[in-house]
Design an enzyme around this catalytic site. Structure first.
Site, mmCIF file in Angstrom:
data_model
loop_
_atom_site.group_PDB
_atom_site.id
_atom_site.type_symbol
_atom_site.label_atom_id
_atom_site.label_comp_id
_atom_site.label_asym_id
_atom_site.label_seq_id
_atom_site.Cartn_x
_atom_site.Cartn_y
_atom_site.Cartn_z
ATOM 1 N N LYS A 19 36.209 33.479 51.783
ATOM 2 C CA LYS A 19 37.283 33.177 53.175
ATOM 3 C C LYS A 19 37.604 33.693 52.882
ATOM 4 O O LYS A 19 38.538 34.515 53.699
ATOM 5 C CB LYS A 19 37.628 31.680 53.561
ATOM 6 C CG LYS A 19 35.992 31.045 54.043
ATOM 7 C CD LYS A 19 35.548 29.625 54.353
ATOM 8 C CE LYS A 19 34.703 28.539 54.106
ATOM 9 N NZ LYS A 19 34.994 27.566 54.062
ATOM 10 N N ASP A 71 43.792 35.336 40.136
ATOM 11 C CA ASP A 71 45.002 34.009 39.212
ATOM 12 C C ASP A 71 44.450 34.327 38.096
ATOM 13 O O ASP A 71 45.105 34.806 37.035
ATOM 14 C CB ASP A 71 45.003 32.680 40.156
ATOM 15 C CG ASP A 71 45.910 31.873 39.536
ATOM 16 O OD1 ASP A 71 46.499 31.933 38.944
ATOM 17 O OD2 ASP A 71 45.223 30.334 39.589
HETATM 18 P P1 IMP Z 1 40.777 32.716 39.616
HETATM 19 O O1 IMP Z 1 39.800 32.316 39.469
HETATM 20 O O2 IMP Z 1 41.544 32.087 39.012
HETATM 21 O O3 IMP Z 1 41.003 34.048 39.760
HETATM 22 O O4 IMP Z 1 41.154 32.312 41.055
HETATM 23 C C1 IMP Z 1 40.546 33.172 41.844
HETATM 24 C C2 IMP Z 1 40.057 31.875 43.886
HETATM 25 O O5 IMP Z 1 41.160 30.791 43.293
HETATM 26 C C3 IMP Z 1 40.580 33.775 44.668
HETATM 27 O O6 IMP Z 1 40.073 33.376 44.798
HETATM 28 C C4 IMP Z 1 41.270 31.842 45.576
HETATM 29 O O7 IMP Z 1 40.371 31.483 46.085
HETATM 30 C C5 IMP Z 1 42.173 30.562 44.104
HETATM 31 N N1 IMP Z 1 43.109 30.744 44.527
HETATM 32 C C6 IMP Z 1 43.749 30.728 42.824
HETATM 33 N N2 IMP Z 1 45.248 30.700 44.076
HETATM 34 C C7 IMP Z 1 45.656 30.807 44.275
HETATM 35 C C8 IMP Z 1 46.502 30.367 44.935
HETATM 36 O O8 IMP Z 1 47.856 30.182 44.744
HETATM 37 N N3 IMP Z 1 46.211 29.739 46.709
HETATM 38 C C9 IMP Z 1 45.564 29.955 46.553
HETATM 39 N N4 IMP Z 1 44.002 30.198 46.061
HETATM 40 C C10 IMP Z 1 43.913 30.419 45.206
#
Ligand code: IMP
Ligand code: MG
Length: 176
Positions: free
Chosen positions: A44, A105
């Site tokens: 979302k 992230d």
């Molecule tokens: P990744 O797979 O670790 O790159 O993270 C992807 C998902 O994690 C993003 O689409 C976010 O929904 C969530 N996410 C990562 N870091 C944050 C943050 O600092 N705040 C909120 N959601 C996060």
């Protein structure tokens, strides 16, 4: 502006986000003058950012679609497992696809989605993210269009949640 006690200062304002969305929308319009163009928002978190960006792609036809993927649950760290909860409604074969995300992230979610979209025959694939948090990276992934680079904090607001809360904040902040 009224704020929750658990939420820190405003890091990025709505005005800054809108201005950046306009720049990025123009860049995408310039890069993709021809061919079918589809924006795929990752729900979302990407809703607010996606709506801002696509308003600035007004010189050509385009379509939108959404996916829901889950990896996080109610934790602030990635589980490393990506699950597709809602798949595309559209055939993306031979199309130019812009994946729209709230934040990169660890990079695990987008790395997975990139491979998934390539497997479905996307012609050109780009990643357009509101935020990039390079300090969290665990896989080699460089987003193509980045709204803002943020430091290693847990970010909330403008679509980003903690345990489904704070998505409605009209600015980017962080959890205290
Ligand atoms: P990744 O797979 O670790 O790159 O993270 C992807 C998902 O994690 C993003 O689409 C976010 O929904 C969530 N996410 C990562 N870091 C944050 C943050 O600092 N705040 C909120 N959601 C996060
Ligand atoms: Mg999330």
């Amino acid at each position: 502006m009224e704020k929750f006690e658990t939420v820190g200062e405003v890091m990025i304002t709505e005005e800054q986000i809108r201005a950046r969305a306009a720049e990025i929308g123009k860049l995408i319009s310039e890069e993709f003058k021809e061919g079918e163009l589809i924006f795929v928002g990752i729900l979302k978190g990407a809703v607010m950012w996606m709506s801002d960006v696509i308003k600035n792609v007004s010189n050509r036809d385009m379509t939108i679609d959404f996916m829901i993927v889950s990896s996080y649950g109610a934790s602030t760290k990635s589980s490393g497992i990506v699950k597709i909860v809602k798949d595309l409604d559209t055939d993306i074969k031979d199309k130019n696809v812009i994946i729209v995300e709230d934040i990169v992230d660890s990079g695990i979610t987008l790395n997975y989605l990139k491979q998934y979209f390539e497997g479905r025959g996307a012609k050109n694939l780009r990643i357009c993210t509101l935020l990039d948090k390079p300090a969290g990276r665990r896989v080699d992934l460089v987003p193509d269009y980045v709204g803002f680079v943020v430091e290693d904090k847990f970010i909330v607001g403008y679509g980003l949640d903690f345990d489904q809360k704070y998505r409605q904040l009209p600015y980017i902040s962080f959890l205290k």
